[in-house]
Design a protein around this motif. Structure first.
Motif, PDB file in Angstrom:
ATOM      1  N   TYR A 140       1.024  -1.114   0.085  1.00 36.08           N
ATOM      2  CA  TYR A 140      -0.059   0.512  -0.349  1.00 36.08           C
ATOM      3  C   TYR A 140       0.652   1.388  -0.240  1.00 36.08           C
ATOM      4  O   TYR A 140       2.032   1.472  -0.016  1.00 36.08           O
ATOM      5  CB  TYR A 140      -0.844  -0.035   1.190  1.00 36.08           C
ATOM      6  N   PHE A 141       0.369   2.829  -0.326  1.00 34.01           N
ATOM      7  CA  PHE A 141       0.797   3.617  -0.720  1.00 34.01           C
ATOM      8  C   PHE A 141       0.676   4.430   1.161  1.00 34.01           C
ATOM      9  O   PHE A 141      -0.866   4.333   0.897  1.00 34.01           O
ATOM     10  CB  PHE A 141       0.680   4.699  -0.950  1.00 34.01           C
ATOM     11  N   GLY A 142       1.200   4.493   1.888  1.00 33.05           N
ATOM     12  CA  GLY A 142       1.281   5.721   3.492  1.00 33.05           C
ATOM     13  C   GLY A 142       2.571   5.966   4.049  1.00 33.05           C
ATOM     14  O   GLY A 142       3.135   6.648   3.029  1.00 33.05           O
ATOM     15  N   ILE A 143       3.265   5.555   5.180  1.00 29.04           N
ATOM     16  CA  ILE A 143       3.629   5.971   6.218  1.00 29.04           C
ATOM     17  C   ILE A 143       3.988   4.970   6.905  1.00 29.04           C
ATOM     18  O   ILE A 143       5.570   5.261   7.156  1.00 29.04           O
ATOM     19  CB  ILE A 143       2.982   7.002   7.161  1.00 29.04           C
ATOM     20  N   GLY A 144       3.900   3.530   7.020  1.00 28.00           N
ATOM     21  CA  GLY A 144       4.195   2.534   7.620  1.00 28.00           C
ATOM     22  C   GLY A 144       4.087   2.595   8.854  1.00 28.00           C
ATOM     23  O   GLY A 144       4.971   2.005   8.849  1.00 28.00           O
ATOM     24  N   ALA A 145       3.143   2.791   9.450  1.00 31.18           N
ATOM     25  CA  ALA A 145       2.313   2.846  11.309  1.00 31.18           C
ATOM     26  C   ALA A 145       1.217   2.142  11.274  1.00 31.18           C
ATOM     27  O   ALA A 145       0.326   1.638   9.870  1.00 31.18           O
ATOM     28  CB  ALA A 145       2.275   4.208  11.400  1.00 31.18           C
ATOM     29  N   GLY A 160       1.124   0.298  15.727  1.00 34.30           N
ATOM     30  CA  GLY A 160       3.497   0.334  15.758  1.00 34.30           C
ATOM     31  C   GLY A 160       2.964   1.020  14.443  1.00 34.30           C
ATOM     32  O   GLY A 160       2.986   1.536  13.302  1.00 34.30           O
ATOM     33  N   VAL A 161       5.339   0.686  14.528  1.00 34.90           N
ATOM     34  CA  VAL A 161       5.919   1.229  13.575  1.00 34.90           C
ATOM     35  C   VAL A 161       6.430   0.933  12.839  1.00 34.90           C
ATOM     36  O   VAL A 161       7.861  -0.032  12.982  1.00 34.90           O
ATOM     37  CB  VAL A 161       6.534   2.681  14.355  1.00 34.90           C
TER      38      VAL A 161
END
Length: 431
Positions: A140-145, A160-161
């Motif tokens: 997916y496209f996002g920030i990774g959290a 979570g990160v």
């Protein structure tokens, strides 16, 4: 403060009768637009579903109920008149002349789902459905959290990160409350709505306003979105041949990654296994059941019951039951499918749970394709652990409770819960 314009101050009263007159020229257009929209968004029961497109938590069932046409207590002349009246007010009095009619229709559909008061029941637009389906593929496209819903505050939290992600680079922390996204409040939004606002094209920026424990002021941070390929399984081997496998979520790709990870660990002659399900928000039921079949003895993995009491069992033949001690790490963000796995391991006394009481999501969602590129996700049943326990709103208590010391982790990566898990495992190996 809201500033309300009152027509009575100008000796005018806008009522339904006047609106009828004002909208005569628009009635045909309005009726066509809203009847078609309402029939799609409200009369879901009138659509014939060719098959269930996807399940978020629940994907094992091959059949899907036929949704047949029938009478509706909702679609009435009074309702249509009110919708037309509201549309006329917008067309004639809203201060902007450019109004997104598709957004208006989507608002009706979303509002219908919101009226159920269930944060897990939502309407997906075409773009939202595409994003959600990509998520289950592990990309997916996002920030990774990882983001979860705090049912007490009714707001989203960082749970979570991902290592190496934009979220980690921006120093987002577990337990951060997402107060605003791009300077717009998240209060009253569902978890899916918050997540959809955070996601976006790679290279674009999202501004987050966070409330962080111990900080007097809000945290303002810009995060640059990226394409995130979720590594749902990772492994490591600790001293005393203690194997460690972390499952971050249960996506389509997770089962194969789990099998590969276990094969790698077994090749290193591990004597015990730590399964880390902390901050795992869940995922596909079929995936977690497949993984459970690599671990559990013969018997039930989980069963579901719908509103009519119809039960469906998910079972394991026990041919691959694990033969070494097991410790499972859980926390308050271990939810849904991760609770199915940890609950089964606890019920069968196959291992020890270490950490904090889990989230407590013991309900199942199903996604229905509306055959126009959109879909609805609806809670359809409750699930129960092998011992018949429904953990919804309660969670699963660990055998050994231990807090996660975020300050120690930030200082030198000391993981108090993992350290306790290793300690518990060493005790099991000594017996």
């Amino acid at each position: 403060m809201d500033f309300n314009y009152n027509d009575q101050d100008q000796n005018q009263v806008i009522n339904v009768e006047q609106l009828k007159q004002a909208e005569k020229e628009n009635n045909s257009r309005l009726t066509r637009r809203f009847i078609s929209g309402i029939l799609i968004g409200v009369l879901v029961s009138s659509l014939v579903i060719s098959g269930v497109a996807l399940f978020l938590v629940y994907s094992g069932r091959k059949d899907s109920p036929a949704l047949t046409a029938g009478s509706s207590d909702l679609i009435t002349d009074e309702l249509m008149l009110k919708i037309q009246s509201l549309e006329s007010v917008i067309d004639n009095y809203y201060y902007k002349t450019e109004v997104d009619k598709q957004a208006e229709a989507d608002g009706i559909y979303k509002g219908l789902m919101d009226s159920l008061g269930d944060p897990y029941t939502v309407y997906y637009t075409e773009s939202e459905l595409e994003e959600m389906m990509n998520d289950t593929k592990g990309i997916y496209f996002g920030i990774g959290a990882y983001v979860s819903y705090d049912s007490t505050l009714k707001m989203a939290r960082i749970s979570g990160v991902m290592p190496g992600s934009p979220a980690e680079q921006a120093k987002l922390c577990i337990d951060d409350i997402i107060y605003e996204v791009d300077n717009e409040s998240t209060q009253g939004l569902s978890l899916d709505e918050v997540v959809s606002r955070i996601k976006g094209e790679a290279g674009t920026k999202v501004h987050l306003t966070l409330v962080r424990t111990g900080e007097a002021d809000n945290i303002e941070v810009d995060v640059i979105r990226a394409q995130i390929e979720v590594p749902t399984v990772s492994t490591e081997v600790y001293d005393d041949n203690i194997g460690y496998i972390k499952i971050s979520e249960f996506d389509d790709v997770t089962y194969n990654q789990f099998v590969e990870g276990m094969t790698e660990l077994r090749s290193k002659d591990i004597k015990g296994l730590i399964i880390d399900l902390r901050s795992n928000p869940g995922g596909n039921l079929s995936t977690v059941c497949d993984i459970a079949r690599e671990l559990l003895p013969e018997g039930l993995i989980v069963y579901t019951e719908d509103r009519d009491g119809k039960r469906e069992n998910y079972t394991c033949d026990g041919t691959k039951q694990i033969d070494i001690p097991v410790v499972v790490l859980v926390n308050q963000y271990s939810a849904s499918a991760s609770e199915i796995l940890s609950g089964a391991i606890k019920d069968y006394k196959l291992g020890k749970l270490v950490g904090k009481t889990t989230y407590g999501k013991g309900i199942v969602q199903r996604i229905f394709d509306l055959r126009d590129g959109t879909a609805v996700k609806i809670t359809v049943s409750s699930y129960f652990t092998p011992n018949g326990i429904n953990i919804h709103g309660v969670g699963i208590e660990p055998d050994v409770e231990v807090d996660f010391d975020s300050e120690a982790y930030a200082e030198d990566k000391t993981d108090t819960q993992l350290d306790k898990g290793i300690e518990v495992m060493k005790d099991l190996l000594d017996k």
